[in-house]
Scaffold this motif. Sequence first.
Motif, PDB file in Angstrom:
ATOM      1  N   VAL A  50       0.840  -1.199   0.000  1.00 50.66           N
ATOM      2  CA  VAL A  50       0.000   0.000   0.000  1.00 50.66           C
ATOM      3  C   VAL A  50       0.879   1.255   0.000  1.00 50.66           C
ATOM      4  O   VAL A  50       0.628   2.218  -0.747  1.00 50.66           O
ATOM      5  N   THR A  51       1.918   1.247   0.813  1.00 47.18           N
ATOM      6  CA  THR A  51       2.819   2.406   0.876  1.00 47.18           C
ATOM      7  C   THR A  51       3.490   2.657  -0.464  1.00 47.18           C
ATOM      8  O   THR A  51       3.572   3.804  -0.938  1.00 47.18           O
ATOM      9  N   ARG A  52       3.966   1.593  -1.102  1.00 39.43           N
ATOM     10  CA  ARG A  52       4.636   1.743  -2.391  1.00 39.43           C
ATOM     11  C   ARG A  52       3.658   2.239  -3.464  1.00 39.43           C
ATOM     12  O   ARG A  52       4.020   3.040  -4.330  1.00 39.43           O
ATOM     13  N   LEU A  53       2.428   1.761  -3.428  1.00 38.67           N
ATOM     14  CA  LEU A  53       1.432   2.224  -4.396  1.00 38.67           C
ATOM     15  C   LEU A  53       1.140   3.711  -4.201  1.00 38.67           C
ATOM     16  O   LEU A  53       1.045   4.475  -5.168  1.00 38.67           O
ATOM     17  N   ARG A  54       1.004   4.145  -2.964  1.00 34.97           N
ATOM     18  CA  ARG A  54       0.708   5.540  -2.697  1.00 34.97           C
ATOM     19  C   ARG A  54       1.885   6.437  -3.078  1.00 34.97           C
ATOM     20  O   ARG A  54       1.683   7.580  -3.503  1.00 34.97           O
ATOM     21  N   GLU A  55       3.104   5.947  -2.927  1.00 30.29           N
ATOM     22  CA  GLU A  55       4.261   6.734  -3.334  1.00 30.29           C
ATOM     23  C   GLU A  55       4.260   7.019  -4.830  1.00 30.29           C
ATOM     24  O   GLU A  55       4.815   8.036  -5.277  1.00 30.29           O
ATOM     25  N   ARG A  56       3.637   6.146  -5.603  1.00 34.57           N
ATOM     26  CA  ARG A  56       3.561   6.340  -7.057  1.00 34.57           C
ATOM     27  C   ARG A  56       2.240   6.964  -7.488  1.00 34.57           C
ATOM     28  O   ARG A  56       1.930   6.974  -8.679  1.00 34.57           O
ATOM     29  N   GLY A  57       1.450   7.433  -6.534  1.00 36.44           N
ATOM     30  CA  GLY A  57       0.258   8.186  -6.872  1.00 36.44           C
ATOM     31  C   GLY A  57      -1.037   7.422  -6.847  1.00 36.44           C
ATOM     32  O   GLY A  57      -2.112   8.011  -7.029  1.00 36.44           O
ATOM     33  N   TYR A  58      -1.009   6.095  -6.615  1.00 38.73           N
ATOM     34  CA  TYR A  58      -2.242   5.297  -6.571  1.00 38.73           C
ATOM     35  C   TYR A  58      -2.819   5.390  -5.158  1.00 38.73           C
ATOM     36  O   TYR A  58      -2.461   4.625  -4.267  1.00 38.73           O
ATOM     37  N   SER A  59      -3.714   6.332  -4.969  1.00 35.68           N
ATOM     38  CA  SER A  59      -4.212   6.633  -3.627  1.00 35.68           C
ATOM     39  C   SER A  59      -5.553   5.991  -3.306  1.00 35.68           C
ATOM     40  O   SER A  59      -5.964   5.975  -2.150  1.00 35.68           O
ATOM     41  N   ASN A  60      -6.247   5.467  -4.309  1.00 32.31           N
ATOM     42  CA  ASN A  60      -7.572   4.853  -4.096  1.00 32.31           C
ATOM     43  C   ASN A  60      -7.386   3.350  -3.956  1.00 32.31           C
ATOM     44  O   ASN A  60      -7.501   2.594  -4.922  1.00 32.31           O
ATOM     45  N   ILE A  61      -7.073   2.908  -2.748  1.00 30.18           N
ATOM     46  CA  ILE A  61      -6.695   1.516  -2.498  1.00 30.18           C
ATOM     47  C   ILE A  61      -7.725   0.866  -1.592  1.00 30.18           C
ATOM     48  O   ILE A  61      -8.088   1.417  -0.544  1.00 30.18           O
ATOM     49  N   VAL A  62      -8.191  -0.304  -2.014  1.00 31.49           N
ATOM     50  CA  VAL A  62      -9.175  -1.078  -1.256  1.00 31.49           C
ATOM     51  C   VAL A  62      -8.577  -2.442  -0.944  1.00 31.49           C
ATOM     52  O   VAL A  62      -8.018  -3.102  -1.830  1.00 31.49           O
ATOM     53  N   ILE A  63      -8.669  -2.861   0.316  1.00 31.51           N
ATOM     54  CA  ILE A  63      -8.300  -4.220   0.715  1.00 31.51           C
ATOM     55  C   ILE A  63      -9.601  -4.952   0.998  1.00 31.51           C
ATOM     56  O   ILE A  63     -10.326  -4.598   1.937  1.00 31.51           O
ATOM     57  N   GLY A  64      -9.931  -5.942   0.185  1.00 35.93           N
ATOM     58  CA  GLY A  64     -11.241  -6.581   0.276  1.00 35.93           C
ATOM     59  C   GLY A  64     -11.165  -8.083   0.412  1.00 35.93           C
ATOM     60  O   GLY A  64     -10.302  -8.736  -0.171  1.00 35.93           O
ATOM     61  N   GLU A  65     -12.092  -8.618   1.198  1.00 40.48           N
ATOM     62  CA  GLU A  65     -12.222 -10.060   1.373  1.00 40.48           C
ATOM     63  C   GLU A  65     -13.605 -10.339   1.941  1.00 40.48           C
ATOM     64  O   GLU A  65     -14.149  -9.523   2.688  1.00 40.48           O
ATOM     65  N   VAL A 107     -12.879  -3.568   3.185  1.00 44.32           N
ATOM     66  CA  VAL A 107     -14.301  -3.780   2.925  1.00 44.32           C
ATOM     67  C   VAL A 107     -14.657  -5.235   3.206  1.00 44.32           C
ATOM     68  O   VAL A 107     -13.859  -6.149   2.966  1.00 44.32           O
ATOM     69  N   ASP A 108     -15.839  -5.426   3.743  1.00 42.00           N
ATOM     70  CA  ASP A 108     -16.411  -6.756   3.943  1.00 42.00           C
ATOM     71  C   ASP A 108     -17.241  -7.071   2.718  1.00 42.00           C
ATOM     72  O   ASP A 108     -18.345  -6.552   2.543  1.00 42.00           O
ATOM     73  N   GLN A 109     -16.743  -7.923   1.847  1.00 44.76           N
ATOM     74  CA  GLN A 109     -17.419  -8.197   0.579  1.00 44.76           C
ATOM     75  C   GLN A 109     -18.675  -9.037   0.753  1.00 44.76           C
ATOM     76  O   GLN A 109     -19.456  -9.169  -0.188  1.00 44.76           O
ATOM     77  N   THR A 110     -18.883  -9.594   1.935  1.00 48.43           N
ATOM     78  CA  THR A 110     -20.145 -10.277   2.220  1.00 48.43           C
ATOM     79  C   THR A 110     -21.249  -9.266   2.492  1.00 48.43           C
ATOM     80  O   THR A 110     -22.341  -9.350   1.915  1.00 48.43           O
ATOM     81  N   LEU A 111     -20.999  -8.309   3.369  1.00 57.00           N
ATOM     82  CA  LEU A 111     -21.999  -7.293   3.674  1.00 57.00           C
ATOM     83  C   LEU A 111     -22.182  -6.318   2.519  1.00 57.00           C
ATOM     84  O   LEU A 111     -23.293  -5.853   2.260  1.00 57.00           O
ATOM     85  N   GLU A 112     -21.128  -6.029   1.804  1.00 58.10           N
ATOM     86  CA  GLU A 112     -21.185  -5.076   0.709  1.00 58.10           C
ATOM     87  C   GLU A 112     -21.962  -5.618  -0.484  1.00 58.10           C
ATOM     88  O   GLU A 112     -22.539  -4.851  -1.259  1.00 58.10           O
ATOM     89  N   ASN A 166      -6.993 -18.152  -3.983  1.00 55.06           N
ATOM     90  CA  ASN A 166      -7.236 -16.985  -3.141  1.00 55.06           C
ATOM     91  C   ASN A 166      -8.416 -16.160  -3.654  1.00 55.06           C
ATOM     92  O   ASN A 166      -9.133 -15.538  -2.865  1.00 55.06           O
ATOM     93  N   VAL A 167      -8.650 -16.170  -4.962  1.00 50.00           N
ATOM     94  CA  VAL A 167      -9.769 -15.418  -5.542  1.00 50.00           C
ATOM     95  C   VAL A 167     -11.102 -15.980  -5.060  1.00 50.00           C
ATOM     96  O   VAL A 167     -12.096 -15.252  -4.966  1.00 50.00           O
ATOM     97  N   TYR A 168     -11.141 -17.255  -4.750  1.00 52.72           N
ATOM     98  CA  TYR A 168     -12.347 -17.894  -4.239  1.00 52.72           C
ATOM     99  C   TYR A 168     -12.880 -17.178  -2.996  1.00 52.72           C
ATOM    100  O   TYR A 168     -14.089 -17.170  -2.740  1.00 52.72           O
ATOM    101  N   GLY A 169     -12.003 -16.534  -2.243  1.00 57.05           N
ATOM    102  CA  GLY A 169     -12.414 -15.816  -1.047  1.00 57.05           C
ATOM    103  C   GLY A 169     -13.214 -14.565  -1.318  1.00 57.05           C
ATOM    104  O   GLY A 169     -13.662 -13.908  -0.370  1.00 57.05           O
ATOM    105  N   CYS A 170     -13.432 -14.201  -2.585  1.00 61.27           N
ATOM    106  CA  CYS A 170     -14.257 -13.038  -2.925  1.00 61.27           C
ATOM    107  C   CYS A 170     -15.736 -13.388  -3.026  1.00 61.27           C
ATOM    108  O   CYS A 170     -16.567 -12.471  -3.132  1.00 61.27           O
ATOM    109  N   PHE A 171     -16.092 -14.674  -3.043  1.00 54.81           N
ATOM    110  CA  PHE A 171     -17.506 -15.032  -3.093  1.00 54.81           C
ATOM    111  C   PHE A 171     -18.174 -14.630  -1.782  1.00 54.81           C
ATOM    112  O   PHE A 171     -17.644 -14.868  -0.697  1.00 54.81           O
ATOM    113  N   PRO A 172     -19.367 -14.043  -1.838  1.00 59.10           N
ATOM    114  CA  PRO A 172     -19.909 -13.348  -0.663  1.00 59.10           C
ATOM    115  C   PRO A 172     -20.505 -14.232   0.414  1.00 59.10           C
ATOM    116  O   PRO A 172     -20.541 -13.821   1.569  1.00 59.10           O
TER     117      PRO A 172
END
Length: 518
Positions: A163-178, A231-236, A307-313
């Motif tokens: 996240v820190t490295r992404l923000r240093e390059r200007g990517y400020s809209n970061i979401v950690i979701g599961e 974000v809680d991808q189950t509630l969302e 790991n992508v399987y963990g995105c199912f709500p």
Amino acid sequence: MPSLVRARLPDPRYRQVEVPPLGLGGVVVSREAREEEARDFAFLRGEYSDSMVPWDERPDLCTVDEVLGFLQRRALPGSEALALKRKMIADLVARAKTYKLALLDRVLEESGFWEVIGKRHEASGKALDEFVVLIKPNTMMAWSRYEVDPANATDPELVLHLVTRLRERGYSNIVIGEAQNVYSHWYCVDDPTGGRSTIEVYGWEGVGYPIDEDGYSVDAQGRRDGRFRVVDQTLEAEGHTFDFSEELRFIPRTSGRRWLSRVLQCPKRRTLGEHPIAPSLRDADFRISFPCNKTHTSCFNTLSLKNVYGCFPYANKFLEYHCKRDFDWPTVILLREFPFHFGIVDAIFSADGVLGFKADYFPRMTRTVIAGEDLVAVDIVGSLKMGLDPRRSRMIWLAAQVFGFPIDRIEWIADDKQPYHDWINIPRRYDWVQYWGEKWYFASSYLGQATSEMDPHFRPRPGVERDRALAGQRVFTRFIRPALNVVEGWGRTPRWGWLWKRADRPEKLRRKYARVYG
């Protein structure tokens, strides 16, 4: 498309629909902090010189893994070996901070991560602050504090460093979701009706993400700083649906003959249909799969694809995606509609053995980070590092038929292409035993909870079924799991290696995948 004859997979032209690959194959980097092994061993020998480990009497104990294996063979409940192991692991976790962040930086540069995300941003036409980056770690399987079992969940410090490295390059809209998983169906924090949410797990001090009760990142004073949000991808996902009704054809993994491949093309009929999906996943411009390195009874290993399987709500994934549907094909369909653009595997600590995906009392010090644009290629490299033929994994097998098997397009950059030392894989055919056994939901759900452990911070949700499972859990924790640890510990030694099937023969894998090994 390159020829797939050597991999014994069907030609992509025979697929029912044209599906682009997840990536261009290209570069997959696996870097290892090899020089740290001797330093860590010297540290343990000096710090624990008065411990129960016979340093001078056992010349075979010359690596960290051999020391942990020695303790593992003596790790009965309440034993000195188990208490000593916990102290050692906590010290090794603290020492890993000196090199793991630099290792991640090196892998990101060499794997072309910044070029890939830059091209994706340029193609989107959005401003940097509008370009949404989704990071999907593997954290909801956490059952204990990170210092107790660091191999069970993605290292939060690595995720926060990304996240820190992404923000240093200007990517400020970061979401950690599961999304929530079956542990949310069995356990809770305060509200028994709601289970344990994603934000409660990520914000727990045992995991250590600096967030508030709404999932927004905070500074040391507890004020929101806008670095990221969880974000809680189950509630969302409530109120959002997507049509996953498309049927694709696949080749059964049991067809060992090439001439049968075009005869045994079968449609996968357990489709998802109208299914909830999280907006954070659907609307992301760049998706990163950031798993930890573990074995898994259903598909031999759980890496960037699994790991992508963990995105199912749905929280009760055991019922919805193991019993009612097959978990692997819905994951491939999800990747078909919402592709992940990069895969990073946290293998600083790794979990092997039969129950590595749930808990590993004695995690392996593999000190490795693997990264690449094509998730199939990343998982192929991760499997070869485990000494495992990647085609044995149901997840890789199915994904390779849809997105291509990039064996002729992988450029593997590595310090060492040897498998992890004394790695213990899942026994052969165990995945099919698991496949048929989990169709009996009540029996398999009971065994699933009985073989799971949980920190007291997360309380069991009430219910007769869960009360019975907790009684079985006490038996498992007291007797079965210690016995399994001892057997796996002896299976690491050359003399008793026949106790456990550890890996495919390295020379056989090299002949089969000569292009990748070089």
